[in-house]
Design an enzyme around this catalytic site. Structure first.
Site, PDB file in Angstrom:
ATOM      1  N   HIS A   1      47.388  30.761  30.528  1.00 28.36           N
ATOM      2  CA  HIS A   1      46.177  30.205  31.155  1.00 28.36           C
ATOM      3  C   HIS A   1      45.861  28.812  30.608  1.00 28.36           C
ATOM      4  O   HIS A   1      45.305  27.985  31.309  1.00 28.36           O
ATOM      5  CB  HIS A   1      44.975  31.137  30.909  1.00 28.36           C
ATOM      6  CG  HIS A   1      45.188  32.502  31.483  1.00 28.36           C
ATOM      7  ND1 HIS A   1      44.651  32.893  32.685  1.00 28.36           N
ATOM      8  CD2 HIS A   1      45.920  33.548  31.037  1.00 28.36           C
ATOM      9  CE1 HIS A   1      45.033  34.136  32.953  1.00 28.36           C
ATOM     10  NE2 HIS A   1      45.805  34.545  31.968  1.00 28.36           N
TER      11      HIS A   1
ATOM     12  N   HIS B   1      45.545  36.904  37.593  1.00 26.81           N
ATOM     13  CA  HIS B   1      46.902  37.425  37.833  1.00 26.81           C
ATOM     14  C   HIS B   1      47.000  38.160  39.153  1.00 26.81           C
ATOM     15  O   HIS B   1      46.016  38.726  39.625  1.00 26.81           O
ATOM     16  CB  HIS B   1      47.292  38.428  36.741  1.00 26.81           C
ATOM     17  CG  HIS B   1      47.580  37.817  35.415  1.00 26.81           C
ATOM     18  ND1 HIS B   1      48.814  37.333  35.074  1.00 26.81           N
ATOM     19  CD2 HIS B   1      46.782  37.607  34.351  1.00 26.81           C
ATOM     20  CE1 HIS B   1      48.775  36.846  33.842  1.00 26.81           C
ATOM     21  NE2 HIS B   1      47.541  36.993  33.375  1.00 26.81           N
TER      22      HIS B   1
ATOM     23  N   HIS C   1      38.996  41.280  26.776  1.00 24.97           N
ATOM     24  CA  HIS C   1      40.430  40.951  26.802  1.00 24.97           C
ATOM     25  C   HIS C   1      40.755  40.083  25.582  1.00 24.97           C
ATOM     26  O   HIS C   1      41.674  40.366  24.828  1.00 24.97           O
ATOM     27  CB  HIS C   1      40.750  40.231  28.107  1.00 24.97           C
ATOM     28  CG  HIS C   1      42.160  39.763  28.219  1.00 24.97           C
ATOM     29  ND1 HIS C   1      43.237  40.624  28.241  1.00 24.97           N
ATOM     30  CD2 HIS C   1      42.688  38.508  28.314  1.00 24.97           C
ATOM     31  CE1 HIS C   1      44.355  39.912  28.343  1.00 24.97           C
ATOM     32  NE2 HIS C   1      44.051  38.634  28.375  1.00 24.97           N
TER      33      HIS C   1
ATOM     34  N   HIS D   1      40.530  31.631  28.944  1.00 18.79           N
ATOM     35  CA  HIS D   1      40.809  32.116  27.586  1.00 18.79           C
ATOM     36  C   HIS D   1      42.060  31.445  27.030  1.00 18.79           C
ATOM     37  O   HIS D   1      42.759  30.732  27.746  1.00 18.79           O
ATOM     38  CB  HIS D   1      40.864  33.643  27.527  1.00 18.79           C
ATOM     39  CG  HIS D   1      41.976  34.275  28.321  1.00 18.79           C
ATOM     40  ND1 HIS D   1      42.066  34.181  29.698  1.00 18.79           N
ATOM     41  CD2 HIS D   1      43.036  35.023  27.931  1.00 18.79           C
ATOM     42  CE1 HIS D   1      43.125  34.859  30.109  1.00 18.79           C
ATOM     43  NE2 HIS D   1      43.737  35.365  29.063  1.00 18.79           N
TER      44      HIS D   1
ATOM     45  N   ASP E   1      41.215  37.007  32.937  1.00 19.36           N
ATOM     46  CA  ASP E   1      41.776  38.332  32.684  1.00 19.36           C
ATOM     47  C   ASP E   1      40.673  39.322  32.298  1.00 19.36           C
ATOM     48  O   ASP E   1      40.943  40.344  31.669  1.00 19.36           O
ATOM     49  CB  ASP E   1      42.832  38.270  31.572  1.00 19.36           C
ATOM     50  CG  ASP E   1      44.097  37.567  32.046  1.00 19.36           C
ATOM     51  OD1 ASP E   1      44.168  37.212  33.241  1.00 19.36           O
ATOM     52  OD2 ASP E   1      45.013  37.388  31.226  1.00 19.36           O
TER      53      ASP E   1
END
Ligand code: ZN
Length: 282
Positions: free
Chosen positions: A59, A173, A110, A54, A134
């Site tokens: 990222h 993460h 997200h 994303h 995420d």
């Protein structure tokens, strides 16, 4: 297929997937290009493409620099806001890099343009791997920054929930301890949550990653995948799975952040009295 887990920035993961026979490699969320290129050199592999989950900076921030350093590099993603994007993927689209096969899965929630990448190697005994960014995290899911609870439910329960249960989950993460503390608040009686939290704390103490998990395990302790289960209905006071998820996301947003750990060097200095002149000045 070998996956190198590369810890970057504060708590992000960047990944390098290597096809060991051909030395072809694909990077996922290449946020720190110099570090990635150093590993590529050390591993003696050829970078075929970058897959970005994303557009968030932690990222996608390395894409432009990487594209400059490696002219002609292919950058894949499902969102036009992703830097240096050369190929916008569609839901279900399949890609191949040497023997590495990829299915792109659109998983909004997200962000509106979030994608996960399901990877496998033909004729390999290895379990497939999911790079979940995420969307799905160990013990949790990403915040609803742009999407709705309906979208997140469709992404988690519909799209990711349909993948083979032995799929290894590599997320964006290292939030396992924090997520599992919340999971324990939601399901205080769930023994599997307790065990996974104790394990994640040990990994954290040893500075080791809590990735990968498997989809099968996630369904046993991740509250965001358990929205149809009775304890989740009890905790949220809702019965509709989307409403359970919506309430859960709101509760998670308010869940206390862990206290900052004091810097160990400062603590040591304090014990030895080295900081006292500074402290006394106040
Ligand atoms: Zn994000």
């Amino acid at each position: 297929m070998k996956v190198k887990v590369i810890s970057v920035l504060e708590d992000n993961y960047m990944y390098l997937v290597i096809e060991e026979g051909t030395r072809d490699a694909v990077a996922v969320d290449a946020a720190v290009p110099k570090r990635l290129l150093e590993i590529i050199r050390r591993e003696d592999v050829v970078l075929r493409a970058v897959l970005t989950t994303h557009h968030h900076w932690d990222h996608a921030r390395g894409n432009e620099e990487l594209a400059k350093l490696r002219p002609g590099l292919r950058v894949y993603g499902a969102d036009e806001r992703i830097g240096a994007l050369t190929h916008r993927v569609a839901h279900g689209e399949e890609l191949a890099f040497g023997a590495i096969r990829v299915r792109c899965l659109l998983t909004p929630g997200h962000t509106s343009g979030h994608a996960c990448y399901f990877m496998w190697e033909d004729e390999s005994p290895d379990a497939p791997a999911l790079f979940s960014g995420d969307a799905l995290l160990v013990g949790g899911c990403g915040k609803l920054c742009e999407g709705t609870a309906e979208q997140m439910y469709a992404s988690l329960a519909g799209v990711l929930g349909a993948l083979p249960k032995e799929t290894k989950v590599f997320c964006g993460h290292e939030y396992a301890v924090r997520n599992l503390k919340f999971a324990l608040k939601v399901e205080p009686e769930n023994e599997i949550v307790k065990q996974k939290l104790a394990w994640a704390k040990r990994r954290d103490d040893e500075d080791l990653p809590a990735v990968p998990s498997t989809l099968q395990e996630e369904f046993l302790y991740n509250p965001f995948l358990r929205v149809a289960e009775e304890p989740l209905r009890k905790f949220t006071g809702k019965t509709d799975p989307v409403e359970v998820l919506r309430t859960l996301c709101a509760e998670k947003d308010n869940f206390k952040k862990p206290k900052e750990r004091p810097n160990p060097q400062a603590m040591l200095a304090l014990e030895w009295g080295l900081l006292s002149p500074f402290l006394e000045k106040k």
